[in-house]
Design an enzyme around this catalytic site. Structure first.
Site, short mmCIF file in Angstrom:
data_model
loop_
_atom_site.label_atom_id
_atom_site.label_comp_id
_atom_site.label_asym_id
_atom_site.label_seq_id
_atom_site.Cartn_x
_atom_site.Cartn_y
_atom_site.Cartn_z
N HIS A 65 34.64 7.10 -0.42
CA HIS A 65 34.73 5.38 -0.20
C HIS A 65 35.57 5.24 -1.67
O HIS A 65 34.71 5.71 -2.71
CB HIS A 65 33.38 4.66 0.38
CG HIS A 65 33.96 3.39 -0.03
ND1 HIS A 65 34.08 2.34 -0.62
CD2 HIS A 65 34.19 2.53 1.86
CE1 HIS A 65 35.05 1.40 0.03
NE2 HIS A 65 34.90 1.33 1.27
N ASP A 83 32.88 4.91 8.88
CA ASP A 83 33.70 4.90 10.02
C ASP A 83 33.42 6.68 10.78
O ASP A 83 33.32 6.81 11.16
CB ASP A 83 35.48 5.38 9.50
CG ASP A 83 35.82 4.25 8.95
OD1 ASP A 83 36.07 3.63 9.82
OD2 ASP A 83 36.89 3.95 8.22
#
Length: 456
Positions: free
Chosen positions: A333, A392
């Protein structure tokens, strides 16, 4: 649906020009380095270039110590409230909390019971679509991409608004509430129409019920029999809540703020954000995770063998397997380092239902992919970056266990995030005041114009 004929003349011309295009648009990496260009608006240490301030959302994944980013457990705040506290409160009270979060983001404070009831009534009333919208916008030219049809639908709402260009806070708030209410209707109807025209399924268009939450109505409208369990609806409500806001720097929200700074209308702005979210490096990432997951299941003979799983993940990282990208989707991320709080909350509240709904083996396999993948990536990156699983990684499995098809994953993200987008639009309108216009360094060589008859 009909097959679209391609223009062979155009295709031939494009093929002929392909080499010119590549050479004309190619910029050597050294050009970026020599001018200290911060590609992706990221600093060399991985932190984001500051482009503004906001009171809406805060994403914290590291702390600064002597000018260096130090990894820390991730935190996400909505209007100063820890998302973990918000979720735990909703779970404890067994309520649908996404609407409360929409109110919090838009109005800037938690609602009283009376204010919450009034807001829910306004949302229910705003779900009524303009007369002729389904027939004129959704049924005509059905689309295989629900995201593209959503963008078309939102842009078309401009034509049904008697004050589309009014950017006063009061009018934009009205438009924002209507968009929060209407995006689920557009998405579900667009999906069912697509399913009918492209998949040859029966066409069902279920009407939303005013007394139901947004999560309940989504499941009711998605399923032919309109049936769902309270556990399923609460889990979807959790998903919507976790995706509602993620600071001003994520791509789609920043797109929203850039477009707002130009003075354009709400429908053009939110359409731009939807199109940004569609990209596989942003909102489309959960679909990439599920495609990778399917590829792993098809190519690892013994899924219970950690060594065999590790060997295949090494191949994925080296670009020899899956889509050749060299990425283990769902890991890493831009901000979070040690952990993504959304991912932790999803795992905490979804695991039991996953095993109850027959998705337990997939859930357990994804946990092992996460564990081994993190080890491999952290070993590869060493001290350069600490990698965690992002939201996700598990959202696709959860949608799948709720019976939600892949083409609906990113549209559901948009349904959730529109509340955050609209809040950032209001903040930019009220506190921005200047068009967002960064600079680009021109690196072409100046040349003299050559008359056509002298060109080779």
């Amino acid at each position: 649906m009909q097959n679209f004929a391609r223009n062979e003349v155009t295709l031939g011309y494009v093929q002929k020009m392909s080499e010119n295009i590549r050479s004309s648009y190619s910029i050597a990496p050294g050009q970026f380095r020599s001018y200290n260009i911060k590609r992706g608006l990221r600093n060399s240490d991985g932190t984001g270039v500051l482009a503004g301030v906001t009171n809406i959302g805060s994403v914290q994944g590291y702390m600064m110590l002597d000018g260096d980013p130090i990894p820390m457990p991730g935190k996400l705040y909505y209007r100063g409230l820890d998302i973990s506290d918000i979720i735990q409160s909703h779970v404890k009270k067994n309520i649908f909390g996404f609407e409360e979060v929409c109110y919090l983001l838009l109005i800037g404070k938690l609602p009283t019971e009376e204010e919450m009831n009034a807001f829910n009534c306004v949302i229910a009333e705003a779900r009524k679509m303009p007369e002729g919208f389904n027939e004129n916008i959704l049924f005509k030219a059905p689309n295989q991409s629900i995201m593209n049809k959503l963008a078309t639908g939102v842009m078309s709402l401009y034509s049904y608004d008697d004050r589309p260009d009014d950017t006063s806070p009061e009018n934009v708030l009205r438009q924002s509430i209507e968009l929060i209410a209407r995006l689920p209707i557009i998405v579900l109807n667009a999906y069912n129409i697509k399913r009918h025209y492209y998949d040859n399924d029966s066409l069902y268009l279920h009407m939303p019920k005013p007394e139901l939450s947004i999560a309940e109505n989504i499941l009711r409208m998605l399923r032919d029999d309109k049936k769902y369990t309270p556990e399923e609806a609460h889990l979807l409500d959790l998903m919507l809540t976790l995706h509602a806001e993620h600071g001003g720097g994520n791509n789609s929200t920043f797109t929203c703020r850039v477009l707002t700074s130009t003075g354009t209308d709400t429908y053009a702005t939110i359409t731009g954000a939807i199109n940004a979210l569609k990209g596989p490096l942003h909102g489309g990432a959960n679909t990439k995770v599920m495609q990778m997951f399917k590829n792993i299941k098809e190519n690892v003979q013994n899924l219970d063998d950690d060594n065999e799983l590790r060997d295949y993940l090494v191949k994925i990282l080296s670009g020899e397997a899956n889509d050749g990208s060299g990425k283990i989707y769902g890991l890493g991320h831009a901000v979070y380092t040690e952990s993504d709080p959304r991912n932790l909350l999803l795992k905490e509240y979804a695991r039991d239902l996953a095993f109850k709904n027959g998705a337990g083996e997939d859930f357990a396999l994804m946990e092992r992919i996460e564990k081994i993948g993190k080890e491999l990536l952290n070993e590869k990156l060493k001290d350069r970056k600490t990698v965690c699983a992002n939201v996700d990684m598990y959202s696709g499995i959860i949608y799948k266990m709720l019976g939600i098809p892949e083409e609906m994953f990113t549209p559901l993200f948009a349904i959730a995030r529109v509340s955050g987008w609209c809040a950032h639009r209001l903040e930019e309108l009220i506190s921005g005041g200047k068009i967002i216009r960064p600079g680009y360094k021109a690196v072409m060589h100046k040349t003299a114009y050559v008359p056509m008859e002298e060109r080779s």
